[in-house]
Design a protein around this motif. Structure first.
Motif, PDB file in Angstrom:
ATOM      1  N   ARG A 168     -32.753   4.642   0.168  1.00 49.70           N
ATOM      2  CA  ARG A 168     -33.550   3.602   0.831  1.00 49.70           C
ATOM      3  C   ARG A 168     -33.529   3.903   2.325  1.00 49.70           C
ATOM      4  NH1 ARG A 168     -31.839  -2.664   1.623  1.00 49.70           N
ATOM      5  NH2 ARG A 168     -33.914  -3.555   1.983  1.00 49.70           N
ATOM      6  N   ASP A 169     -34.498   4.681   2.769  1.00 53.56           N
ATOM      7  CA  ASP A 169     -34.545   5.078   4.170  1.00 53.56           C
ATOM      8  C   ASP A 169     -35.996   5.325   4.590  1.00 53.56           C
ATOM      9  OD1 ASP A 169     -35.167   7.509   2.956  1.00 53.56           O
ATOM     10  OD2 ASP A 169     -33.184   8.371   3.280  1.00 53.56           O
ATOM     11  N   MET A 170     -36.179   5.776   5.802  1.00 53.04           N
ATOM     12  CA  MET A 170     -37.525   5.992   6.324  1.00 53.04           C
ATOM     13  C   MET A 170     -38.281   7.031   5.496  1.00 53.04           C
ATOM     14  SD  MET A 170     -38.702   7.379  10.053  1.00 53.04           S
ATOM     15  CE  MET A 170     -40.341   8.078  10.256  1.00 53.04           C
ATOM     16  N   ALA A 171     -37.609   8.112   5.117  1.00 54.22           N
ATOM     17  CA  ALA A 171     -38.275   9.174   4.358  1.00 54.22           C
ATOM     18  C   ALA A 171     -38.773   8.651   3.013  1.00 54.22           C
ATOM     19  CB  ALA A 171     -37.321  10.346   4.151  1.00 54.22           C
ATOM     20  N   ALA A 172     -37.951   7.826   2.337  1.00 56.84           N
ATOM     21  CA  ALA A 172     -38.351   7.259   1.049  1.00 56.84           C
ATOM     22  C   ALA A 172     -39.528   6.313   1.223  1.00 56.84           C
ATOM     23  CB  ALA A 172     -37.166   6.530   0.414  1.00 56.84           C
ATOM     24  N   ALA A 173     -39.466   5.476   2.252  1.00 53.40           N
ATOM     25  CA  ALA A 173     -40.561   4.537   2.513  1.00 53.40           C
ATOM     26  C   ALA A 173     -41.854   5.293   2.833  1.00 53.40           C
ATOM     27  CB  ALA A 173     -40.195   3.610   3.665  1.00 53.40           C
ATOM     28  N   LYS A 174     -41.745   6.363   3.589  1.00 51.05           N
ATOM     29  CA  LYS A 174     -42.924   7.163   3.943  1.00 51.05           C
ATOM     30  C   LYS A 174     -43.532   7.796   2.694  1.00 51.05           C
ATOM     31  CE  LYS A 174     -45.463   9.540   7.086  1.00 51.05           C
ATOM     32  NZ  LYS A 174     -45.968  10.683   6.333  1.00 51.05           N
ATOM     33  N   ARG A 175     -42.686   8.291   1.786  1.00 50.80           N
ATOM     34  CA  ARG A 175     -43.192   8.864   0.539  1.00 50.80           C
ATOM     35  C   ARG A 175     -43.940   7.812  -0.273  1.00 50.80           C
ATOM     36  NH1 ARG A 175     -38.234  10.768  -0.771  1.00 50.80           N
ATOM     37  NH2 ARG A 175     -38.400   9.952  -2.890  1.00 50.80           N
ATOM     38  N   PHE A 176     -43.387   6.601  -0.308  1.00 52.60           N
ATOM     39  CA  PHE A 176     -44.055   5.526  -1.041  1.00 52.60           C
ATOM     40  C   PHE A 176     -45.414   5.216  -0.419  1.00 52.60           C
ATOM     41  CE2 PHE A 176     -45.158   1.009  -1.141  1.00 52.60           C
ATOM     42  CZ  PHE A 176     -45.477   0.906  -2.496  1.00 52.60           C
TER      43      PHE A 176
ATOM     44  N   GLU B  64     -55.550  -2.678   5.504  1.00 47.23           N
ATOM     45  CA  GLU B  64     -55.718  -3.198   6.857  1.00 47.23           C
ATOM     46  C   GLU B  64     -54.410  -3.791   7.367  1.00 47.23           C
ATOM     47  OE1 GLU B  64     -58.831  -6.059   6.703  1.00 47.23           O
ATOM     48  OE2 GLU B  64     -60.376  -4.594   6.163  1.00 47.23           O
ATOM     49  N   LYS B  65     -53.659  -4.433   6.424  1.00 47.59           N
ATOM     50  CA  LYS B  65     -52.419  -5.116   6.798  1.00 47.59           C
ATOM     51  C   LYS B  65     -51.358  -4.871   5.726  1.00 47.59           C
ATOM     52  CE  LYS B  65     -54.908  -8.871   6.931  1.00 47.59           C
ATOM     53  NZ  LYS B  65     -55.430 -10.250   7.047  1.00 47.59           N
ATOM     54  N   ILE B  66     -50.111  -4.807   6.155  1.00 47.50           N
ATOM     55  CA  ILE B  66     -48.983  -4.731   5.225  1.00 47.50           C
ATOM     56  C   ILE B  66     -47.929  -5.741   5.663  1.00 47.50           C
ATOM     57  CG2 ILE B  66     -47.132  -3.317   4.261  1.00 47.50           C
ATOM     58  CD1 ILE B  66     -48.793  -0.860   4.667  1.00 47.50           C
ATOM     59  N   ALA B  67     -47.535  -6.604   4.733  1.00 45.60           N
ATOM     60  CA  ALA B  67     -46.420  -7.524   4.976  1.00 45.60           C
ATOM     61  C   ALA B  67     -45.170  -6.919   4.354  1.00 45.60           C
ATOM     62  CB  ALA B  67     -46.710  -8.888   4.364  1.00 45.60           C
ATOM     63  N   MET B  68     -44.051  -6.991   5.068  1.00 41.95           N
ATOM     64  CA  MET B  68     -42.792  -6.431   4.572  1.00 41.95           C
ATOM     65  C   MET B  68     -41.637  -7.245   5.144  1.00 41.95           C
ATOM     66  SD  MET B  68     -42.496  -2.970   6.941  1.00 41.95           S
ATOM     67  CE  MET B  68     -44.062  -2.302   6.390  1.00 41.95           C
ATOM     68  N   ASP B  69     -40.426  -6.947   4.670  1.00 42.78           N
ATOM     69  CA  ASP B  69     -39.261  -7.637   5.200  1.00 42.78           C
ATOM     70  C   ASP B  69     -38.871  -7.028   6.550  1.00 42.78           C
ATOM     71  OD1 ASP B  69     -37.954  -5.253   4.639  1.00 42.78           O
ATOM     72  OD2 ASP B  69     -36.959  -6.020   2.843  1.00 42.78           O
ATOM     73  N   LYS B  70     -37.681  -7.334   7.011  1.00 42.90           N
ATOM     74  CA  LYS B  70     -37.247  -6.883   8.339  1.00 42.90           C
ATOM     75  C   LYS B  70     -36.666  -5.470   8.348  1.00 42.90           C
ATOM     76  CE  LYS B  70     -38.054 -10.785  10.607  1.00 42.90           C
ATOM     77  NZ  LYS B  70     -38.982 -10.865  11.756  1.00 42.90           N
ATOM     78  N   SER B  71     -36.864  -4.731   7.258  1.00 46.24           N
ATOM     79  CA  SER B  71     -36.316  -3.382   7.159  1.00 46.24           C
ATOM     80  C   SER B  71     -36.829  -2.480   8.285  1.00 46.24           C
ATOM     81  CB  SER B  71     -36.688  -2.753   5.811  1.00 46.24           C
ATOM     82  OG  SER B  71     -36.440  -1.367   5.816  1.00 46.24           O
TER      83      SER B  71
ATOM     84  N   ALA C  38     -36.344   0.737   8.415  1.00 49.91           N
ATOM     85  CA  ALA C  38     -36.816   1.990   7.830  1.00 49.91           C
ATOM     86  C   ALA C  38     -38.276   1.884   7.409  1.00 49.91           C
ATOM     87  CB  ALA C  38     -35.947   2.362   6.632  1.00 49.91           C
ATOM     88  N   ASN C  39     -38.635   0.755   6.789  1.00 48.49           N
ATOM     89  CA  ASN C  39     -40.019   0.567   6.354  1.00 48.49           C
ATOM     90  C   ASN C  39     -40.963   0.502   7.553  1.00 48.49           C
ATOM     91  OD1 ASN C  39     -38.991   0.473   3.779  1.00 48.49           O
ATOM     92  ND2 ASN C  39     -39.165  -1.739   3.551  1.00 48.49           N
ATOM     93  N   LYS C  40     -40.536  -0.215   8.570  1.00 45.85           N
ATOM     94  CA  LYS C  40     -41.365  -0.339   9.779  1.00 45.85           C
ATOM     95  C   LYS C  40     -41.517   1.020  10.465  1.00 45.85           C
ATOM     96  CE  LYS C  40     -43.390  -2.679  13.220  1.00 45.85           C
ATOM     97  NZ  LYS C  40     -43.429  -1.704  14.290  1.00 45.85           N
ATOM     98  N   ALA C  41     -40.438   1.792  10.501  1.00 44.49           N
ATOM     99  CA  ALA C  41     -40.495   3.116  11.127  1.00 44.49           C
ATOM    100  C   ALA C  41     -41.472   4.032  10.384  1.00 44.49           C
ATOM    101  CB  ALA C  41     -39.110   3.745  11.166  1.00 44.49           C
ATOM    102  N   ALA C  42     -41.500   3.907   9.051  1.00 46.95           N
ATOM    103  CA  ALA C  42     -42.417   4.728   8.253  1.00 46.95           C
ATOM    104  C   ALA C  42     -43.866   4.397   8.586  1.00 46.95           C
ATOM    105  CB  ALA C  42     -42.150   4.519   6.766  1.00 46.95           C
ATOM    106  N   ILE C  43     -44.181   3.109   8.692  1.00 47.95           N
ATOM    107  CA  ILE C  43     -45.545   2.701   9.045  1.00 47.95           C
ATOM    108  C   ILE C  43     -45.879   3.108  10.486  1.00 47.95           C
ATOM    109  CG2 ILE C  43     -46.987   0.687   9.544  1.00 47.95           C
ATOM    110  CD1 ILE C  43     -47.051   1.424   6.676  1.00 47.95           C
TER     111      ILE C  43
ATOM    112  N   ASN D  12     -50.707   8.582  13.772  1.00 50.03           N
ATOM    113  CA  ASN D  12     -51.754   9.567  13.479  1.00 50.03           C
ATOM    114  C   ASN D  12     -53.088   8.921  13.121  1.00 50.03           C
ATOM    115  OD1 ASN D  12     -49.990  11.884  13.729  1.00 50.03           O
ATOM    116  ND2 ASN D  12     -49.038  11.203  11.827  1.00 50.03           N
ATOM    117  N   ARG D  13     -53.214   7.633  13.400  1.00 52.66           N
ATOM    118  CA  ARG D  13     -54.442   6.916  13.043  1.00 52.66           C
ATOM    119  C   ARG D  13     -55.144   6.350  14.276  1.00 52.66           C
ATOM    120  NH1 ARG D  13     -55.812   5.171   8.385  1.00 52.66           N
ATOM    121  NH2 ARG D  13     -56.572   3.227   9.278  1.00 52.66           N
ATOM    122  N   ALA D  14     -56.474   6.362  14.243  1.00 53.99           N
ATOM    123  CA  ALA D  14     -57.246   5.775  15.346  1.00 53.99           C
ATOM    124  C   ALA D  14     -57.155   4.253  15.310  1.00 53.99           C
ATOM    125  CB  ALA D  14     -58.709   6.216  15.253  1.00 53.99           C
TER     126      ALA D  14
END
Length: 230
Positions: free
Chosen positions: A108-116, A128-135, A137-142, A148-150
């Protein structure tokens, strides 16, 4: 279409056994007993091999029939025990509760969240939007994806918004609980693909001719590319 060439048992027996396993809170031994009552002698270990072999293939086939999901996602992880160790099942639903995607990971880390996220967006488009908990790692992945997005994906880390995906986890846990953990990561990943598929069928997420008039079971067989024998 799946190939069942060389199978010792009829196709319908294979499909009934693996569907029961992922649709209901049953063990392989329960299914062995149920089949015995119906005059079919099949060992629980054989059913296990069928599940690992065919369920991920059926789930993969089903993706081309999956209806589009919304662009507002709720993402969260839940725990799955594999060989006595907790692993992580990443899942997302849209705001209507439709399953977006899922991924079992060892960590459960940034790399796993990024793969998901890469998998989910590759299959379902960019939200357009993603709701998530306070993790973090998940926020870092997004954040990395947004770099890389405009146009950035909006991230909302508000707990109550994630209630819908947390509630949705329960349907998966209801089926996995009697399994008492998985023996290998591969078996866990394969079976979870089938459980998620049945859950999506129940939520009406597939475009199948006459889907509203046929049972969940027959939708499963249709997605497997097979007609259930009478």
């Amino acid at each position: 279409m799946l190939s069942f060439k060389g199978m010792r048992f009829p196709i319908d027996v294979v499909l009934v056994c693996i569907r029961w396993y992922v649709a209901y809170p049953l063990s392989y031994r329960h299914i062995e007993e149920l089949m015995e009552e119906r005059g079919v002698s099949v060992d629980h270990s054989t059913i296990n091999r069928w599940a690992i072999r065919f369920l991920p293939l059926i789930e993969k086939l089903s993706r081309k029939h999956k209806c589009r999901v919304g662009t507002s996602w709720r993402m969260d992880e839940t725990y799955i025990k594999v060989k006595g160790v907790w692993k992580y099942l990443y899942r997302a639903v849209d705001k209507e509760g439709k399953t977006v995607d899922f991924l079992l990971t060892a960590h459960r880390d940034m790399a796993a969240a990024k793969r998901f996220f890469d998998k989910a967006m590759g299959e379902n488009g960019t939200p357009e939007k993603i709701a998530m908990d306070k993790s973090g790692a998940n926020k870092a992945a997004i954040d990395e994806i947004n770099d890389n997005r405009a146009v950035s994906i909006i991230v909302r880390q508000v707990k109550y918004l994630n209630n819908i995906v947390e509630q949705d986890h329960r349907a998966i846990k209801r089926v996995t609980r009697p399994m008492l953990g998985f023996k290998s990561f591969r078996s866990a990943s394969s079976v979870l693909a089938g459980i998620e598929l049945m859950h999506m069928i129940r939520k009406g997420q597939f475009s199948i001719d006459g889907a509203t008039a046929i049972s969940f079971a027959d939708q499963f067989y249709a997605l497997a590319g097979q007609v259930r024998l009478a």
